[in-house]
Design a protein around this motif. Structure first.
Motif, PDB file in Angstrom:
ATOM      1  N   ALA A 133     -89.902  65.181   8.856  1.00 23.63           N
ATOM      2  CA  ALA A 133     -90.963  66.124   9.234  1.00 23.63           C
ATOM      3  C   ALA A 133     -91.436  66.926   8.025  1.00 23.63           C
ATOM      4  CB  ALA A 133     -90.458  67.060  10.329  1.00 23.63           C
ATOM      5  N   CYS A 134     -90.488  67.321   7.160  1.00 23.64           N
ATOM      6  CA  CYS A 134     -90.857  68.068   5.956  1.00 23.64           C
ATOM      7  C   CYS A 134     -91.762  67.234   5.045  1.00 23.64           C
ATOM      8  CB  CYS A 134     -89.603  68.495   5.195  1.00 23.64           C
ATOM      9  SG  CYS A 134     -88.638  69.798   6.007  1.00 23.64           S
ATOM     10  N   ARG A 135     -91.357  65.999   4.815  1.00 23.61           N
ATOM     11  CA  ARG A 135     -92.155  65.128   3.938  1.00 23.61           C
ATOM     12  C   ARG A 135     -93.545  64.887   4.524  1.00 23.61           C
ATOM     13  NH1 ARG A 135     -86.988  62.637   2.801  1.00 23.61           N
ATOM     14  NH2 ARG A 135     -87.181  61.362   4.679  1.00 23.61           N
ATOM     15  N   ALA A 136     -93.611  64.721   5.849  1.00 20.12           N
ATOM     16  CA  ALA A 136     -94.903  64.469   6.488  1.00 20.12           C
ATOM     17  C   ALA A 136     -95.864  65.639   6.322  1.00 20.12           C
ATOM     18  CB  ALA A 136     -94.699  64.167   7.973  1.00 20.12           C
ATOM     19  N   GLU A 137     -95.323  66.854   6.168  1.00 17.14           N
ATOM     20  CA  GLU A 137     -96.157  68.054   6.026  1.00 17.14           C
ATOM     21  C   GLU A 137     -96.293  68.487   4.571  1.00 17.14           C
ATOM     22  OE1 GLU A 137     -97.778  69.641   8.455  1.00 17.14           O
ATOM     23  OE2 GLU A 137     -97.090  68.202   9.977  1.00 17.14           O
ATOM     24  N   GLY A 138     -95.795  67.677   3.648  1.00 19.91           N
ATOM     25  CA  GLY A 138     -95.977  67.989   2.235  1.00 19.91           C
ATOM     26  C   GLY A 138     -94.890  68.831   1.611  1.00 19.91           C
ATOM     27  N   PHE A 139     -93.762  68.978   2.293  1.00 15.00           N
ATOM     28  CA  PHE A 139     -92.657  69.746   1.727  1.00 15.00           C
ATOM     29  C   PHE A 139     -91.540  68.785   1.340  1.00 15.00           C
ATOM     30  CE2 PHE A 139     -88.742  72.481   2.916  1.00 15.00           C
ATOM     31  CZ  PHE A 139     -88.504  72.793   1.576  1.00 15.00           C
ATOM     32  N   VAL A 140     -91.410  68.541   0.029  1.00 11.50           N
ATOM     33  CA  VAL A 140     -90.314  67.742  -0.505  1.00 11.50           C
ATOM     34  C   VAL A 140     -89.398  68.706  -1.253  1.00 11.50           C
ATOM     35  CG1 VAL A 140     -89.627  65.845  -2.004  1.00 11.50           C
ATOM     36  CG2 VAL A 140     -91.782  65.711  -0.715  1.00 11.50           C
ATOM     37  N   PRO A 141     -88.233  69.039  -0.707  1.00 11.44           N
ATOM     38  CA  PRO A 141     -87.370  70.041  -1.348  1.00 11.44           C
ATOM     39  C   PRO A 141     -87.049  69.678  -2.786  1.00 11.44           C
ATOM     40  CG  PRO A 141     -86.553  69.484   0.837  1.00 11.44           C
ATOM     41  CD  PRO A 141     -87.636  68.501   0.523  1.00 11.44           C
ATOM     42  N   GLY A 142     -87.119  70.704  -3.660  1.00 10.89           N
ATOM     43  CA  GLY A 142     -86.745  70.469  -5.047  1.00 10.89           C
ATOM     44  C   GLY A 142     -85.281  70.093  -5.162  1.00 10.89           C
ATOM     45  N   ARG A 143     -84.460  70.731  -4.356  1.00 11.24           N
ATOM     46  CA  ARG A 143     -83.031  70.428  -4.335  1.00 11.24           C
ATOM     47  C   ARG A 143     -82.532  70.646  -2.920  1.00 11.24           C
ATOM     48  NH1 ARG A 143     -78.206  73.455  -7.836  1.00 11.24           N
ATOM     49  NH2 ARG A 143     -76.474  72.270  -6.934  1.00 11.24           N
ATOM     50  N   LEU A 144     -81.620  69.804  -2.477  1.00 15.57           N
ATOM     51  CA  LEU A 144     -81.039  69.934  -1.151  1.00 15.57           C
ATOM     52  C   LEU A 144     -79.633  70.501  -1.274  1.00 15.57           C
ATOM     53  CD1 LEU A 144     -81.830  69.307   1.795  1.00 15.57           C
ATOM     54  CD2 LEU A 144     -80.655  67.103   1.559  1.00 15.57           C
ATOM     55  N   ARG A 145     -79.419  71.669  -0.698  1.00 17.14           N
ATOM     56  CA  ARG A 145     -78.094  72.292  -0.689  1.00 17.14           C
ATOM     57  C   ARG A 145     -77.544  72.238   0.728  1.00 17.14           C
ATOM     58  NH1 ARG A 145     -77.470  75.641  -5.300  1.00 17.14           N
ATOM     59  NH2 ARG A 145     -79.394  75.856  -6.512  1.00 17.14           N
ATOM     60  N   HIS A 146     -76.226  72.159   0.829  1.00 14.93           N
ATOM     61  CA  HIS A 146     -75.604  72.012   2.142  1.00 14.93           C
ATOM     62  C   HIS A 146     -74.805  73.251   2.507  1.00 14.93           C
ATOM     63  CE1 HIS A 146     -76.063  67.507   1.381  1.00 14.93           C
ATOM     64  NE2 HIS A 146     -76.809  67.791   2.430  1.00 14.93           N
ATOM     65  N   ALA A 147     -74.890  73.620   3.778  1.00 12.91           N
ATOM     66  CA  ALA A 147     -74.134  74.762   4.309  1.00 12.91           C
ATOM     67  C   ALA A 147     -73.765  74.456   5.750  1.00 12.91           C
ATOM     68  CB  ALA A 147     -74.949  76.046   4.227  1.00 12.91           C
ATOM     69  N   SER A 148     -72.475  74.437   6.038  1.00 10.57           N
ATOM     70  CA  SER A 148     -72.014  74.184   7.405  1.00 10.57           C
ATOM     71  C   SER A 148     -71.970  75.470   8.221  1.00 10.57           C
ATOM     72  CB  SER A 148     -70.618  73.546   7.384  1.00 10.57           C
ATOM     73  OG  SER A 148     -70.621  72.345   6.642  1.00 10.57           O
ATOM     74  N   ASN A 149     -71.644  76.563   7.574  1.00 14.05           N
ATOM     75  CA  ASN A 149     -71.467  77.835   8.255  1.00 14.05           C
ATOM     76  C   ASN A 149     -72.740  78.660   8.185  1.00 14.05           C
ATOM     77  OD1 ASN A 149     -70.709  80.817   8.324  1.00 14.05           O
ATOM     78  ND2 ASN A 149     -68.792  79.850   8.972  1.00 14.05           N
ATOM     79  N   PRO A 150     -73.201  79.247   9.313  1.00 18.87           N
ATOM     80  CA  PRO A 150     -74.426  80.052   9.297  1.00 18.87           C
ATOM     81  C   PRO A 150     -74.368  81.210   8.305  1.00 18.87           C
ATOM     82  CG  PRO A 150     -73.824  79.531  11.551  1.00 18.87           C
ATOM     83  CD  PRO A 150     -72.685  79.078  10.688  1.00 18.87           C
ATOM     84  N   GLU A 151     -73.217  81.825   8.137  1.00 21.34           N
ATOM     85  CA  GLU A 151     -73.102  82.930   7.197  1.00 21.34           C
ATOM     86  C   GLU A 151     -73.315  82.447   5.762  1.00 21.34           C
ATOM     87  OE1 GLU A 151     -69.479  85.008   7.741  1.00 21.34           O
ATOM     88  OE2 GLU A 151     -69.954  85.652   9.781  1.00 21.34           O
ATOM     89  N   PHE A 152     -72.762  81.299   5.442  1.00 21.53           N
ATOM     90  CA  PHE A 152     -72.948  80.745   4.103  1.00 21.53           C
ATOM     91  C   PHE A 152     -74.409  80.366   3.883  1.00 21.53           C
ATOM     92  CE2 PHE A 152     -72.286  77.067   1.052  1.00 21.53           C
ATOM     93  CZ  PHE A 152     -72.083  77.889  -0.052  1.00 21.53           C
ATOM     94  N   LEU A 153     -75.043  79.831   4.931  1.00 19.93           N
ATOM     95  CA  LEU A 153     -76.462  79.483   4.843  1.00 19.93           C
ATOM     96  C   LEU A 153     -77.285  80.727   4.509  1.00 19.93           C
ATOM     97  CD1 LEU A 153     -78.482  77.202   7.172  1.00 19.93           C
ATOM     98  CD2 LEU A 153     -79.217  79.575   6.894  1.00 19.93           C
ATOM     99  N   LEU A 154     -77.034  81.828   5.215  1.00 20.07           N
ATOM    100  CA  LEU A 154     -77.771  83.067   4.958  1.00 20.07           C
ATOM    101  C   LEU A 154     -77.490  83.600   3.553  1.00 20.07           C
ATOM    102  CD1 LEU A 154     -77.384  84.951   8.363  1.00 20.07           C
ATOM    103  CD2 LEU A 154     -79.383  83.729   7.513  1.00 20.07           C
ATOM    104  N   ALA A 155     -76.243  83.449   3.111  1.00 21.21           N
ATOM    105  CA  ALA A 155     -75.891  83.925   1.772  1.00 21.21           C
ATOM    106  C   ALA A 155     -76.663  83.167   0.699  1.00 21.21           C
ATOM    107  CB  ALA A 155     -74.387  83.778   1.544  1.00 21.21           C
ATOM    108  N   LEU A 156     -76.810  81.854   0.872  1.00 22.67           N
ATOM    109  CA  LEU A 156     -77.557  81.061  -0.105  1.00 22.67           C
ATOM    110  C   LEU A 156     -79.029  81.452  -0.117  1.00 22.67           C
ATOM    111  CD1 LEU A 156     -76.005  77.489   0.348  1.00 22.67           C
ATOM    112  CD2 LEU A 156     -75.640  79.096  -1.539  1.00 22.67           C
ATOM    113  N   VAL A 157     -79.599  81.673   1.057  1.00 27.24           N
ATOM    114  CA  VAL A 157     -81.001  82.093   1.118  1.00 27.24           C
ATOM    115  C   VAL A 157     -81.173  83.463   0.475  1.00 27.24           C
ATOM    116  CG1 VAL A 157     -82.921  82.689   2.642  1.00 27.24           C
ATOM    117  CG2 VAL A 157     -81.495  80.703   3.166  1.00 27.24           C
ATOM    118  N   THR A 158     -80.255  84.381   0.776  1.00 25.11           N
ATOM    119  CA  THR A 158     -80.321  85.727   0.207  1.00 25.11           C
ATOM    120  C   THR A 158     -80.258  85.680  -1.317  1.00 25.11           C
ATOM    121  OG1 THR A 158     -79.260  86.662   2.163  1.00 25.11           O
ATOM    122  CG2 THR A 158     -79.195  87.984   0.175  1.00 25.11           C
ATOM    123  N   ALA A 159     -79.440  84.785  -1.840  1.00 25.32           N
ATOM    124  CA  ALA A 159     -79.271  84.672  -3.291  1.00 25.32           C
ATOM    125  C   ALA A 159     -80.426  83.931  -3.961  1.00 25.32           C
ATOM    126  CB  ALA A 159     -77.957  83.968  -3.594  1.00 25.32           C
TER     127      ALA A 159
END
Length: 319
Positions: free
Chosen positions: A207-233
């Motif tokens: 869906a991202c590629r179809a709308e023109g969003f190709v992530p520069g880098r793909l990072r993985h986060a299993s835990n929601p708190e870790f996901l938020l921490a990466l976005v915050t940083a």
């Protein structure tokens, strides 16, 4: 047990005709059944004479035990029916790791209200692992992210959950009331590992590629708190339903224009006669809880905030 019921009825009435009437049978078969019981026990249970019928000493001694045995039989039948209906025992249920505390609490409450004596053993398991455990007998029911191979499964009602985007509060995109996937071009993406739910992982990237969003880098986060921490940083953006992100003041959650990312989730349990009798009801309760929770959170107003570089205290909350 049938003969014991006959015996207790005759002992209550002390009259074979009246007892036969209560039992809905003719008197001769009832008399024969009592005779067979007496032969099996090796003693007469009634003294029969022209003056009437009365309990013998052996019959009087047996009566109390007979009442207790019949009561136990009734409890046993009730217990068996309740177990067959899924009201007793243990139900091993898998839920995705990103399930919020509010949803888990509401689901457990709904299960307790529906079947107070059923113990629900909730296990935090990815969709892929749930499918493996359902096939091997390690789980009775699970909540899985679609798409899934349901060849050997039964599926309950599915719920569609629209995802939005989680951005750093300082991002210019946080000023917008909603964001398109194309607006995210040039950003990294924080996403759960593909092994957790391969089908859903691939669908997001398609869906991202179809709308023109190709992530520069793909990072993985299993835990929601870790996901938020990466976005915050500043290590990327992420997709989320919203409740957890709204509780972290250093990120902003915005809906995605056109609803391009809709997560479908449903209960799944093994097909066949060996399925746990409570599995279907658990799946129905889970769908109801998820739908109500999503409706409630979707009604909250999303007010855009201007970028703010002021440091804020760390306050990530899961749920």
């Amino acid at each position: 047990m049938r003969h014991l019921r006959f015996f207790v009825t005759v002992a209550d009435e002390l009259h074979f005709s009246r007892a036969a009437g209560r039992l809905g049978m003719a008197q001769p078969p009832l008399s024969q059944a009592i005779r067979r019981l007496e032969r099996e026990l090796g003693t007469e249970l009634f003294d029969r004479s022209q003056r009437g019928v009365r309990l013998s000493a052996a019959g009087a001694a047996l009566l109390e035990e007979a009442h207790e045995l019949l009561a136990r039989e009734k409890r046993l039948r009730t217990l068996a029916r309740r177990a067959a209906d899924g009201g007793l025992g243990v139900l091993r249920a898998g839920v995705p790791p990103d399930t919020s505390a509010a949803v888990l609490s509401a689901l457990l409450s709904a299960c307790a209200e529906h079947a107070p004596e059923l113990s629900v053993d909730l296990q935090e398991v990815t969709s892929a692992e749930q499918l493996r455990l359902l096939a091997s007998g390690g789980l009775d029911v699970g909540l899985v992210h679609h798409p899934v191979d349901a060849t050997e499964l039964r599926l309950g009602p599915d719920v569609s959950l629209d995802l939005g985007v989680v951005l750093p509060r300082t991002s210019p995109l946080a000023r917008l009331p909603e964001v398109t996937l194309g607006d995210l071009s040039g950003h990294d993406l924080v996403l759960f590992p593909r092994a957790h739910a391969p089908g859903w992982h691939d669908r997001i990237l398609d869906a991202c590629r179809a709308e023109g969003f190709v992530p520069g880098r793909l990072r993985h986060a299993s835990n929601p708190e870790f996901l938020l921490a990466l976005v915050t940083a500043g290590h990327g953006v992420a997709f989320d339903q919203g409740p957890a992100a709204r509780k972290e003041p250093r990120v902003a959650w915005r809906p995605l224009a056109g609803r391009p990312l809709t997560l479908r989730i449903s209960g799944a349990w093994p097909a066949g006669r060996g399925a746990h009798p409570a599995a279907r009801r658990f799946a129905e309760l889970a769908a109801d809880v998820l739908a109500r929770h999503h409706t409630a959170t979707s009604r909250r107003a999303v007010t855009p905030h201007p970028p703010d570089d002021t440091p804020r205290p760390w306050s990530v909350v899961y749920g």
